[in-house]
Write an enzyme that holds these catalytic residues in place. Structure first.
Site, PDB file in Angstrom:
ATOM      1  N   GLU A  10       7.339  -4.000 -24.536  1.00 57.99           N
ATOM      2  CA  GLU A  10       7.128  -5.227 -25.304  1.00 57.99           C
ATOM      3  C   GLU A  10       5.960  -4.980 -26.234  1.00 57.99           C
ATOM      4  O   GLU A  10       4.854  -4.718 -25.770  1.00 57.99           O
ATOM      5  CB  GLU A  10       6.643  -6.307 -24.335  1.00 57.99           C
ATOM      6  CG  GLU A  10       7.594  -7.398 -23.997  1.00 57.99           C
ATOM      7  CD  GLU A  10       6.915  -8.340 -23.007  1.00 57.99           C
ATOM      8  OE1 GLU A  10       6.035  -9.113 -23.436  1.00 57.99           O
ATOM      9  OE2 GLU A  10       7.258  -8.283 -21.819  1.00 57.99           O
ATOM     10  N   ASP A  61      -1.927 -16.887 -23.956  1.00 54.04           N
ATOM     11  CA  ASP A  61      -2.587 -15.671 -23.493  1.00 54.04           C
ATOM     12  C   ASP A  61      -4.017 -15.896 -23.024  1.00 54.04           C
ATOM     13  O   ASP A  61      -4.750 -16.697 -23.582  1.00 54.04           O
ATOM     14  CB  ASP A  61      -2.579 -14.628 -24.613  1.00 54.04           C
ATOM     15  CG  ASP A  61      -1.194 -14.054 -24.822  1.00 54.04           C
ATOM     16  OD1 ASP A  61      -0.643 -13.501 -23.853  1.00 54.04           O
ATOM     17  OD2 ASP A  61      -0.650 -14.191 -25.929  1.00 54.04           O
TER      18      ASP A  61
END
Ligand SMILES: Cc1ncc(COP(=O)(O)O)c(C=O)c1O
Lengths: 401, 257
Positions: free
Chosen positions: B45, B56
């Site tokens: 990824e 995040d």
């Protein structure tokens, strides 16, 4: 357009869109929370118990209705009729309390135990900490590291009220980053936590929820204006725009009356072409910020840029989707005001009327200089908050030592 | 057939690794990809750095700001990925937030993905409903798989819906959290993995967020098709840079101990 069509177009559709703006662009982690809020907010705020309690708290706790004050010396100066909607006289000193009282009742109704919020100037943080004390709920406020420094009195107030103030240390370390941190906290605490957002921003249904709760401003001013003047409508309503909640509340009940011209004042910072600005209407392009499609300041690569304004409450690179739509549809007009112009307007109001406004509100006052007002025009300006929190900046910038 | 789908048809105990494009250096991207493949990563990824990565934690945020400071952009990334097919054989998916993609132009973004050989996309702030309404056809015409997330809070009905719409794998977010390094797996996480396993979905699932070592990787493989490691690898890059032999060692340690 018929009146009904006009009114419909200023409310979001089922998916939360105002024209092309708004919606809920959120990660899967937040979907259950947002769905839950969507399912409940209208039901709760339209219920008789909510309406009764909200009204009573606004009156007896927050000190509403706030006056609509005829500023005669200022009126003379501008050769017109200037009315001030005095949100600065509410408990905690800004319009933010209208929203936090409403949302804390909603949070309680939804059974939430832990309240999180973001704050820029600290006014929303203080208003949130206040209602959490009132409701006996845990309160965590995210605030940019830079704002913690420049709004120290409000940090102290939040702490005294029992809130925990957490510094946002990423990015520009102002309101945008505090909002990111609050959203991350919500992702990590999906069940017991209520995110009490401070403006008409974020994913649907927040913009609509906050606009409805702030609409008390124009509900009152519309009636007060009629009582005081015998006229049906003012010619202008002017308010400052950070995320846009005091402006949304000030415009709300005038939206369907096109004879009332609506003016938003956003922060130009050091000037539109200086690179140090927060004028998302003038300079922004359509994109996504904090889950909403709206105008925002971004680079050619779609990175959100770091805004700048002397006023912490306007230091935000986006704007609520309702305002993006009012701008695009031409229903409202947005002017940009520099730091300097705002400081001068604050001093003018102080010396002419004996009212020290918040730096944010001073932007709305300064917008008068850019408007072509006729001698008989009636102008309502929202003084969204008082200037106590900005005294250090005023002292430094206006050489008042 | 999509390369990614193929990997799932033939393997289990998959290991996928996330890293941010342009980190630690602007030209690290292909270099890191190659080393990850050599170490035995099943697919990769690649994160598109963003100024405001809402889902995040601090580790990936920090790599994102550094990549941006290195000048990384979608334009630069696609330039680098022109060599993708000549560099690795394992499938590559891109993970990024919607705003830079919209600014780039989503049609041309998808077109670029197809041309360089990207197999799938994870766009966390593109909800399923909006994907369905606006972009599904575009993705499918270009043979790009859109990967949906499920979390411990996602209801059964919605999981079934996402399962039906999936063409490669479901990304099982391991707990209610943003990305980051965490130690072990809790009782409630295991229960959630079991619950999903028992649903017997048509789509394989990969567990991500908080998986950081061989032990947790092996443990989640008992319930899912594999695991995705992100923050732990970013931390590795922070310490060791993009040195190929260190990366290979990191992957081998994760996979085989
Ligand atoms: C006094 C005052 N006015 C205005 C604002 C800007 O917010 P909004 O645009 O949502 O009214 C703030 C925000 O902190 C504020 O404290």
């Amino acid at each position: 357009m018929t009146k009904e069509e006009l009114s419909k177009s200023f409310h979001p559709d089922e998916k939360g869109f105002y024209g092309p703006f708004g919606g809920a662009f959120i990660p899967e982690m937040l979907i259950p929370n947002i769905e839950n809020l969507k399912k409940n907010y209208l039901k709760v705020i339209h219920s008789e118990t909510f309406k009764k309690e909200f009204k009573s708290l606004l009156q007896d706790y927050a000190g509403r209705p706030t006056p609509l004050y005829y500023a005669s010396r200022l009126s003379k100066k501008y050769n017109s009729h200037i009315w001030l909607k005095r949100e600065d006289l509410t408990h905690t000193g800004s319009h933010k309390i209208n929203n936090t009282i409403g949302q804390i009742l909603l949070a309680r109704e939804m059974g939430k135990k832990r309240i999180i919020a973001e704050t820029g100037a600290g006014q929303h943080g203080v208003a949130t900490a206040t209602v959490c004390a009132l409701a006996g709920l845990e309160c965590i406020v995210y605030m940019g590291e830079i704002d913690i420094k420049r709004q120290a009195p409000n940090v102290a107030r939040m702490k005294m009220l029992g809130a925990e103030v957490r510094a946002a240390t990423s990015g520009s370390r102002t309101l945008k980053d505090a909002t990111n941190e609050a959203i991350r906290d919500w992702i990590a605490h999906p069940t017991e936590t209520y995110y009490l957002i401070g403006s008409v921003v974020g994913p649907h249904p927040y913009p609509d929820l906050v606009a409805r709760l702030q609409s008390i401003i124009s509900e009152e001013s519309k009636q007060q204006f009629r009582e005081k003047t015998g006229n049906e409508f003012p010619d202008y309503v002017v308010a400052c725009v950070g995320g846009g909640s005091n402006a949304a509340g000030s415009f709300y009940h005038f939206l369907e009356h096109p004879q009332v011209k609506l003016i938003g004042a956003e922060a130009a910072g050091m000037g539109l072409s200086s690179g140090k600005t927060a004028a998302s209407m003038a300079l922004g392009e359509t994109g996504i910020i904090h889950g909403s499609m709206t105008y925002l300041m971004q680079t050619d690569d779609g990175q959100i840029t770091e805004p700048y304004s002397i006023s912490a409450g306007l230091d935000y690179p986006g704007v609520g989707p309702l305002h993006a739509w009012l701008n695009k549809s031409g229903r409202a007009k947005y002017l940009s005001v520099t730091d300097k112009e705002a400081l001068q307007a604050a001093l003018l109001l102080t010396r002419e009327e004996g009212i020290i406004p918040a730096l944010e509100s001073a932007h709305a006052l300064a917008a008068l200089n850019q408007m072509e007002i006729k001698p008989d025009d009636n102008v309502i300006i929202t003084i969204s908050g008082r200037g106590d929190k900005d005294m250090q900046t005023f002292m430094d910038q206006l050489n008042l030592v | 057939m999509n390369k990614l789908t193929n990997v799932f048809n033939h393997n289990s105990n998959l290991l996928s690794i996330y890293f941010t494009a342009g980190f630690p250096n602007a030209d690290s991207t292909l270099h890191v990809l190659k080393a990850l493949e050599q170490g035995g990563t099943d697919f990769v990824e690649v994160g598109i750095p963003y100024s405001d990565p809402l889902a995040d934690g601090p580790v990936i945020q920090n790599s994102s700001s550094r990549a941006l400071a290195n000048g990384m952009s979608l334009k630069m990334l696609f330039d680098q990925l022109k060599e993708l097919k000549n560099t690795v054989n394992i499938p590559v998916i891109l993970m990024g937030y919607l705003n830079p993609i919209l600014k780039f132009g989503i049609e041309s973004f998808i077109e670029n993905c197809r041309q360089v050989g990207v197999s799938g996309l994870i766009i966390p702030d593109l909800p399923y409903e909006i994907y369905l309404e606006k972009y599904q056809t575009l993705f499918e015409q270009n043979n790009i798989s859109n990967i949906f997330l499920i979390t411990p809070q996602t209801g059964e009905e919605r999981i079934r819906k996402l399962d039906r719409a999936s063409t490669s794998f479901l990304y099982m977010v391991s707990s209610a959290a943003v990305t980051g390094v965490r130690d072990g797996l809790s009782e409630s996480q295991i229960q959630y993995f079991e619950r999903i396993k028992n649903m017997q979905l048509k789509t394989p699932a990969m567990v991500g967020f908080g998986i950081s070592n061989h032990k947790t990787y092996r443990e989640v493989c008992r319930y899912a098709h594999g695991a995705i490691v992100g923050s732990a690898f970013i931390k590795h890059l922070e310490t060791h840079g993009d040195d190929a032999s260190e990366i290979i060692k990191f992957v081998k340690n994760l996979k085989n101990n």
